[in-house]
Structure formats: structure tokens, C-alpha cells
Design a protein around this motif. Structure first.
Motif, PDB file in Angstrom:
ATOM      1  N   VAL A 146      19.789 -86.027 -35.135  1.00  0.00           N
ATOM      2  CA  VAL A 146      18.925 -86.825 -36.007  1.00  0.00           C
ATOM      3  C   VAL A 146      19.221 -88.299 -35.754  1.00  0.00           C
ATOM      4  CG1 VAL A 146      18.795 -84.984 -37.722  1.00  0.00           C
ATOM      5  CG2 VAL A 146      20.519 -86.741 -37.987  1.00  0.00           C
ATOM      6  N   ASN A 147      18.543 -89.169 -36.497  1.00  0.00           N
ATOM      7  CA  ASN A 147      18.681 -90.593 -36.161  1.00  0.00           C
ATOM      8  C   ASN A 147      19.986 -91.210 -36.666  1.00  0.00           C
ATOM      9  OD1 ASN A 147      18.184 -90.799 -38.906  1.00  0.00           O
ATOM     10  ND2 ASN A 147      16.962 -92.642 -38.689  1.00  0.00           N
ATOM     11  N   GLY A 148      20.502 -90.721 -37.787  1.00  0.00           N
ATOM     12  CA  GLY A 148      21.703 -91.355 -38.331  1.00  0.00           C
ATOM     13  C   GLY A 148      22.410 -90.455 -39.326  1.00  0.00           C
ATOM     14  N   ALA A 149      23.620 -90.878 -39.707  1.00  0.00           N
ATOM     15  CA  ALA A 149      24.436 -90.051 -40.601  1.00  0.00           C
ATOM     16  C   ALA A 149      23.851 -89.984 -42.005  1.00  0.00           C
ATOM     17  CB  ALA A 149      25.854 -90.611 -40.653  1.00  0.00           C
ATOM     18  N   SER A 150      23.162 -91.047 -42.423  1.00  0.00           N
ATOM     19  CA  SER A 150      22.617 -91.033 -43.792  1.00  0.00           C
ATOM     20  C   SER A 150      21.614 -89.895 -43.941  1.00  0.00           C
ATOM     21  CB  SER A 150      21.927 -92.365 -44.111  1.00  0.00           C
ATOM     22  OG  SER A 150      22.829 -93.421 -43.949  1.00  0.00           O
ATOM     23  N   LEU A 151      20.700 -89.802 -42.974  1.00  0.00           N
ATOM     24  CA  LEU A 151      19.721 -88.715 -43.066  1.00  0.00           C
ATOM     25  C   LEU A 151      20.389 -87.362 -42.841  1.00  0.00           C
ATOM     26  CD1 LEU A 151      16.282 -89.790 -41.571  1.00  0.00           C
ATOM     27  CD2 LEU A 151      16.883 -89.149 -43.886  1.00  0.00           C
ATOM     28  N   THR A 244      35.240 -87.098 -46.688  1.00  0.00           N
ATOM     29  CA  THR A 244      35.038 -88.051 -45.583  1.00  0.00           C
ATOM     30  C   THR A 244      36.240 -88.047 -44.633  1.00  0.00           C
ATOM     31  OG1 THR A 244      33.841 -89.426 -47.173  1.00  0.00           O
ATOM     32  CG2 THR A 244      34.338 -90.425 -45.047  1.00  0.00           C
ATOM     33  N   VAL A 245      35.936 -88.049 -43.363  1.00  0.00           N
ATOM     34  CA  VAL A 245      36.973 -88.233 -42.337  1.00  0.00           C
ATOM     35  C   VAL A 245      36.650 -89.566 -41.665  1.00  0.00           C
ATOM     36  CG1 VAL A 245      37.938 -87.332 -40.172  1.00  0.00           C
ATOM     37  CG2 VAL A 245      37.358 -85.772 -42.042  1.00  0.00           C
ATOM     38  N   GLY A 246      37.328 -90.609 -42.133  1.00  0.00           N
ATOM     39  CA  GLY A 246      37.040 -91.958 -41.646  1.00  0.00           C
ATOM     40  C   GLY A 246      36.127 -92.693 -42.603  1.00  0.00           C
ATOM     41  N   LEU A 270      30.808 -77.374 -48.940  1.00  0.00           N
ATOM     42  CA  LEU A 270      31.589 -78.540 -48.502  1.00  0.00           C
ATOM     43  C   LEU A 270      30.893 -79.217 -47.326  1.00  0.00           C
ATOM     44  CD1 LEU A 270      34.065 -80.406 -48.358  1.00  0.00           C
ATOM     45  CD2 LEU A 270      35.239 -78.635 -47.015  1.00  0.00           C
ATOM     46  N   HIS A 271      30.477 -80.463 -47.557  1.00  0.00           N
ATOM     47  CA  HIS A 271      29.905 -81.271 -46.474  1.00  0.00           C
ATOM     48  C   HIS A 271      30.958 -82.286 -46.048  1.00  0.00           C
ATOM     49  CE1 HIS A 271      27.142 -83.562 -44.028  1.00  0.00           C
ATOM     50  NE2 HIS A 271      27.370 -84.657 -44.735  1.00  0.00           N
ATOM     51  N   ILE A 272      31.143 -82.432 -44.737  1.00  0.00           N
ATOM     52  CA  ILE A 272      32.116 -83.415 -44.249  1.00  0.00           C
ATOM     53  C   ILE A 272      31.383 -84.551 -43.550  1.00  0.00           C
ATOM     54  CG2 ILE A 272      34.126 -83.807 -42.769  1.00  0.00           C
ATOM     55  CD1 ILE A 272      34.862 -80.884 -43.084  1.00  0.00           C
ATOM     56  N   ASP A 273      31.597 -85.754 -44.071  1.00  0.00           N
ATOM     57  CA  ASP A 273      31.059 -86.937 -43.412  1.00  0.00           C
ATOM     58  C   ASP A 273      32.127 -87.419 -42.426  1.00  0.00           C
ATOM     59  OD1 ASP A 273      30.300 -89.414 -42.574  1.00  0.00           O
ATOM     60  OD2 ASP A 273      29.842 -90.217 -44.560  1.00  0.00           O
ATOM     61  N   ALA A 274      31.972 -86.964 -41.172  1.00  0.00           N
ATOM     62  CA  ALA A 274      32.894 -87.401 -40.119  1.00  0.00           C
ATOM     63  C   ALA A 274      32.119 -88.287 -39.144  1.00  0.00           C
ATOM     64  CB  ALA A 274      33.506 -86.200 -39.403  1.00  0.00           C
ATOM     65  N   ALA A 275      31.155 -89.049 -39.718  1.00  0.00           N
ATOM     66  CA  ALA A 275      30.300 -89.911 -38.887  1.00  0.00           C
ATOM     67  C   ALA A 275      31.166 -90.767 -37.972  1.00  0.00           C
ATOM     68  CB  ALA A 275      29.439 -90.788 -39.783  1.00  0.00           C
ATOM     69  N   VAL A 313      21.574 -91.993 -32.774  1.00  0.00           N
ATOM     70  CA  VAL A 313      21.795 -90.555 -32.585  1.00  0.00           C
ATOM     71  C   VAL A 313      23.029 -90.056 -33.333  1.00  0.00           C
ATOM     72  CG1 VAL A 313      22.938 -90.810 -30.327  1.00  0.00           C
ATOM     73  CG2 VAL A 313      21.898 -88.644 -30.950  1.00  0.00           C
ATOM     74  N   THR A 314      22.787 -89.030 -34.118  1.00  0.00           N
ATOM     75  CA  THR A 314      23.806 -88.384 -34.952  1.00  0.00           C
ATOM     76  C   THR A 314      23.655 -86.878 -34.802  1.00  0.00           C
ATOM     77  OG1 THR A 314      23.898 -90.130 -36.614  1.00  0.00           O
ATOM     78  CG2 THR A 314      24.321 -87.914 -37.393  1.00  0.00           C
ATOM     79  N   ALA A 315      24.782 -86.173 -34.854  1.00  0.00           N
ATOM     80  CA  ALA A 315      24.692 -84.704 -34.808  1.00  0.00           C
ATOM     81  C   ALA A 315      25.036 -84.138 -36.179  1.00  0.00           C
ATOM     82  CB  ALA A 315      25.660 -84.147 -33.774  1.00  0.00           C
ATOM     83  N   LEU A 316      24.191 -83.204 -36.628  1.00  0.00           N
ATOM     84  CA  LEU A 316      24.457 -82.483 -37.872  1.00  0.00           C
ATOM     85  C   LEU A 316      24.677 -81.017 -37.519  1.00  0.00           C
ATOM     86  CD1 LEU A 316      24.312 -81.874 -40.968  1.00  0.00           C
ATOM     87  CD2 LEU A 316      21.831 -81.735 -40.702  1.00  0.00           C
ATOM     88  N   PHE A 317      25.750 -80.444 -38.053  1.00  0.00           N
ATOM     89  CA  PHE A 317      26.022 -79.020 -37.847  1.00  0.00           C
ATOM     90  C   PHE A 317      26.117 -78.317 -39.192  1.00  0.00           C
ATOM     91  CE2 PHE A 317      28.060 -81.126 -34.202  1.00  0.00           C
ATOM     92  CZ  PHE A 317      27.468 -80.431 -33.152  1.00  0.00           C
TER      93      PHE A 317
END
Ligand SMILES: Cc1ncc(COP(=O)(O)O)c(C=O)c1O
Length: 506
Positions: A146-151, A244-246, A270-275, A313-317
Motif C-alpha cells: 500500500v502507499n503508507g503505514a497510516s493506511l 510499536t516497534v520503533g 494484535l497489530h504491530i506498527d513496525a513501519a 510503499v509499505t507492506a501490510l501482512f
């Protein structure tokens, strides 16, 4: 007949000729990058006056457009690719990534369904698997670029909400029938994208429970459990925890393993924001801080923050296959294509329909450097950060306000005289001194950025204004960091002299 001149595009030959001119200018830009100002000091009004003009009715020769771009636009940018740019998370675009972006536009394929761009979808599947391997996540997981971590965080939280299947929000919506108060839990250091997701999801910012953090700015698991229990007693419905990781301000890492235990105990997503933090798993010296990422039901990592890939570019899993499609699959007839084994229609995984060939730039970057090459480059940023942190900590007039395990350090200029006064001061006096130090550091940052030697940004952590130095540019060298440090040492006392300080009795 004359109208023919107004039709069509450049010929491929003209494209190549103009492209060569552009390439030459880009080469010059990078050769000279240390000599160009990192940022501009022009006012918005002056900039608009410089750039604004009537809509062109007739073609403007490309040479003129190039000249205008180089003389009027580029000098008034803030140059994120500058090796001395250390603001925010200082990412940079590597050359293979830049070239890939050109080819992406040249091909201009739309990776909405497999059939609309088969190799683009295939490469997306492959690079997602590689990225998952690079962060130690289950590489069988569902993923999407996707385009970014926020989305990405928003999409993950939609999946989390829809996993509460008894609520049937996807079909019934959030209004007109009984829906309990849905709650999100995160730390007081988490990124604002969590609140934005709550706004967009219709959950509301009042239902984002911001939990206190420990002395290293990490979420405190016992506080999380207490908050969940209290909410359950009050009839609220815990929906997800965002760890959050970072973190944005200080690069802190939440204790994922303990948080995951709590999430499992209460059946919470559990969602991890490791952007920022996820790719440090590649670097042996700091890997232990980015372990446990596989414990997230979903995770976001940003190649455009940390992996030398140009924006966006961001990856969501998502660990459980099918959850994204469960939320986002909706196929109008014109997009109904024949499915074959192994094909993926990436439009099914997010809100976005038309999608660019983002995977190509990650593919080129990983192919060009390899996992080992990326790890070495990231490792160099860690070494530079550790050197700087050591210098700051050893200096009598600077303090290291927060150090991340990753390539980020927060510092403050605190003259020794003020430190001595502070130690003897009453609380009210200490408050005055704190305000003074905040102003002092704000001014120091302003002067650093004005100097053109380096560019940094700030954070306010527990009321203290700090200067954040993020080291992540692929072109940054030890010399660049040394000159940043020299500049801070030169400017600190000068700023101190220019700003009258509170005295012990004043
Ligand atoms: C920890 C963290 N998460 C998420 C984001 C949002 O990233 P993006 O700009 O890709 O939406 C940021 C941005 O700095 C961040 O620091």
C-alpha cells in the motif's frame, strides 16, 4: 491538418533524447548534493510568486520546463535524499529504486487484478514473501503493498473490526443496531495514524486508550491488562491493541511478547506498527529488538522508511489468510475475471482499486543489494548512531535524552551551568529552567537547520523538547555525522549566549 501538430505524444526517440538530458541533470544533482542547501528559506508567498503562472495554452518546450524545474523548483525543496538530512525517519531513495520508479511509469500497468498485470501481481506476491522473510514474519501470510503505514494500519484495523463477526459491521454498519463501544489500546508514544484510523473507522478518538509508558517509552503490559479488564467490566468491547516497534519520537520498542500474551488471553487482535523498526531484524547487532514480530495478527513495515526504496510503499501482512479479503473483497461485474490457481487479485485486499506496479521498485532494490547488502548498509547507520550517541553522552553540555536501539538519537543541549543550578533549584525554579531549555533547544535546532550543515527535526517527550537525529540515508558517511556533531557543538554555546538564561535567584 495543422491540428495534427497538437495531437500525439513525443516520439520514442524524443523521449530518449529528453530522458538523457534529465539523467545528466540527475547525475549532476547527486554529484553536487553535498553542496546544495538541504532546505529553502523562501516564504510561501515568494514561492508562489516564483512558480505561479497562467495555465499554458500552447506547448512549452521541454528545455524550458527542465530549466524551470532546476532553477525554480528544486532549489526550494527540502532534500530528503541529502546525506545530511536527519529529520523524521530519514529515508532515502537508492539509485535502483529511482530507476525502477521510472520504469513503473513507463509501463504504467494497473495491478488491480491478476489479469490486468500478471507479472506485477506475481512480483508483488514474491516480494511480499521476501519482505516477510526479512522481518521474520510468516511468509505464508496474506500481504499487500500500500502507499503508507497510516493506511496500512487503517486496513489492519478494519480487518480486526470485521474479525468480530457477531457484530457484522461490514453488512450492517455501525449505526441503527446495537454495537458495543469498541476499544483500541496503544501507548502514549504510538503514531497518530492509530487515532486517524479510529476516526475513519467510526470508533472515535475517545475510544483509543492511550496507555502510559515506562522510563524507556515502552508500553507497560500490566497497564494494558488493567485497562482491558476495566473496559470489560464496563461493557466495552476490546477490538485491537496496536504495539510499536520503533516509535516515532524515540524509536522505542514495545514488549511484544508480553503484549501478545495478554491479547491471546482476552482474544484481542494484535497489530504491530513496525513501519520504522521492522527491517532492523536484518541487522545482527540489533536484531533482538525486532524479534517477535511474528506474534502480530497484522504488521506494517515501510520499505520507504528504512529500505532505500522511494516513496510511496509499505507492506501490510495479516497472519490469518483471508481476513483482508473478508473485509475488502467486492467485485463489480466489469472486474469479474477468471481465477486460476495461484492468482491473486490485490484489489481484494484494500480500498484501492487502481494500483501502481509498486513491487518492481522493491524487487530492484533487493536484487541490487541482496539481503546481506541491505543488512550491511543498515548496520552502518547503527554504527554511525552509536558513535554519535557516545560523543553526546560524553560531552559536558549535551545530554542524550533518549536512545533507540535503532538508528535514532534524541539529544538536548543542557549547559553545565544550568545543570548545576537545576540541582539546587526548587520545583518552581526547575519548571522555569525546563521552559528555558526547551526554548534553547528549539532555537538550536532552528539554527542548525538554517546553517545548511545538517537538517533535523524535533520531538517533545514528557514535556522536554529534544532534537531528533535519524540516520538512515544510504549516502551518509562518517564525515557527514562528524560535521553535524561539530556544528551542534559550535552552535550550542552561541545560542546559549544569545538567549538570556534564568539565574539561580532570578
Ligand atoms: C511509527 C510510525 N508509524 C506510522 C507512520 C506513518 O507512516 P506513513 O507516512 O507511511 O503513513 C509513521 C510516520 O512517521 C511512524 O513513525
Amino acid at each position: 491538418m495543422n491540428q495534427q501538430a497538437d495531437l500525439g505524444d513525443w516520439s520514442p526517440w524524443e523521449f530518449e533524447r529528453n530522458g538523457q538530458k534529465l539523467m545528466k541533470l540527475i547525475r549532476g544533482h547527486f554529484e553536487q548534493i553535498r553542496n546544495i542547501p538541504i532546505t529553502t528559506h523562501i516564504s510561501p508567498q515568494e514561492l508562489m510568486n516564483l512558480l505561479d503562472k497562467p495555465l499554458p495554452e500552447k506547448p512549452v518546450p521541454f528545455e524550458v520546463t527542465l530549466n524551470e524545474t532546476w532553477n525554480k523548483v528544486i532549489p526550494h525543496l527540502t532534500h530528503w535524499n541529502h546525506p545530511s538530512f536527519h529529520a523524521y525517519f530519514s529515508n532515502s531513495a537508492s539509485f535502483p529504486g529511482i530507476l525502477a520508479d521510472l520504469l513503473i511509469s513507463a509501463l504504467n500497468v494497473n495491478a488491480m487484478v491478476w489479469k490486468s498485470a500478471p507479472a506485477a501481481s506475481a512480483l508483488e506476491t514474491i516480494v511480499l514473501r521476501w519482505l516477510a522473510e526479512m522481518i521474520g514474519y510468516n511468509h505464508e501470510a496474506d500481504g499487500v503493498l500500500v502507499n503508507g503505514a497510516s493506511l496500512a494500519t487503517f486496513y489492519a484495523l478494519v480487518a480486526a473490526r470485521d474479525s468480530l463477526s457477531d457484530l457484522n459491521v461490514r453488512t450492517k454498519g455501525l449505526t441503527g443496531h446495537f454495537v458495543p463501544r469498541l476499544r483500541l489500546y496503544t501507548s502514549d508514544q504510538a503514531h497518530s495514524s492509530v487515532d486517524k484510523a479510529a476516526i475513519s473507522l467510526g470508533i472515535g478518538t475517545d475510544n483509543v486508550v492511550r496507555l502510559p509508558t515506562d522510563e524507556s517509552y515502552r508500553l507497560i503490559p500490566t497497564k494494558l491488562e488493567e485497562a482491558i479488564c476495566l473496559d470489560l467490566e464496563n461493557g466495552y468491547r476490546p477490538m485491537a491493541v496496536v504495539a510499536t516497534v520503533g516509535t516515532t519520537a524515540t524509536g522505542a520498542v514495545d514488549p511484544i511478547s508480553s503484549i501478545s500474551e495478554i491479547c491471546k488471553k482476552y482474544g484481542i487482535w494484535l497489530h504491530i506498527d513496525a513501519a520504522y523498526g521492522g527491517f532492523w531484524y536484518l541487522v545482527p547487532e540489533v536484531k533482538e529488538n525486532a524479534e517477535d514480530l511474528q506474534l502480530g495478527d497484522s504488521i506494517v513495515v515501510n520499505p520507504h522508511k528504512c529500505l532505500y526504496t522511494p516513496l510511496e510503499v509499505t507492506a501490510l501482512f495479516c497472519r490469518q489468510k483471508g481476513v483482508l479479503a473478508n473485509s475488502f473483497r467486492l467485485i463489480p461485474e466489469y472486474l469479474n475475471t477468471q481465477k486460476e490457481d495461484g492468482s491473486v487479485d490485490y484489489m481484494d485486499y484494500t480500498l484501492q482499486l487502481g494500483r501502481s506496479f509498486r513491487s518492481l521498485k522493491i524487487w530492484w532494490v533487493i536484487q541490487s543489494f541482496g539481503r546481506e547488502g541491505l543488512a550491511n548498509r543498515l548496520g552502518e547507520s547503527i554504527r554511525l548512531t552509536r558513535w554519535l550517541t557516545k560523543e553526546i553522552s560524553a560531552h559536558p553540555n549535551f545530554v542524550c535524552a533518549a536512545s533507540s536501539p535503532f538508528a535514532l538519537v534524541c539529544l538536548r543541549y543542557v549547559p553545565q551551568t544550568i545543570r548545576t543550578i537545576w540541582q539546587k533549584a526548587a520545583p518552581e525554579k526547575q519548571r522555569v529552567l525546563s521552559e528555558y531549555l526547551n526554548r534553547l533547544n528549539d532555537e538550536l535546532l532552528r539554527q542548525l537547520n538554517q546553517s545548511g550543515t545538517a537538517y533535523a527535526s524535533h520531538a517533545v517527550i514528557r514535556g522536554r523538547y529534544v532534537i531528533r537525529i535519524s540516520i538512515g540515508n544510504i549516502h551518509t558517511t562518517f564525515e557527514d555525522i562528524k560535521s553535524l556533531w561539530n556544528k551542534l557543538q559550535e552552535l550550542g554555546p552561541r545560542v546559549g549566549v544569545s538567549m538570556s538564561s534564568p539565574t539561580i535567584d532570578g
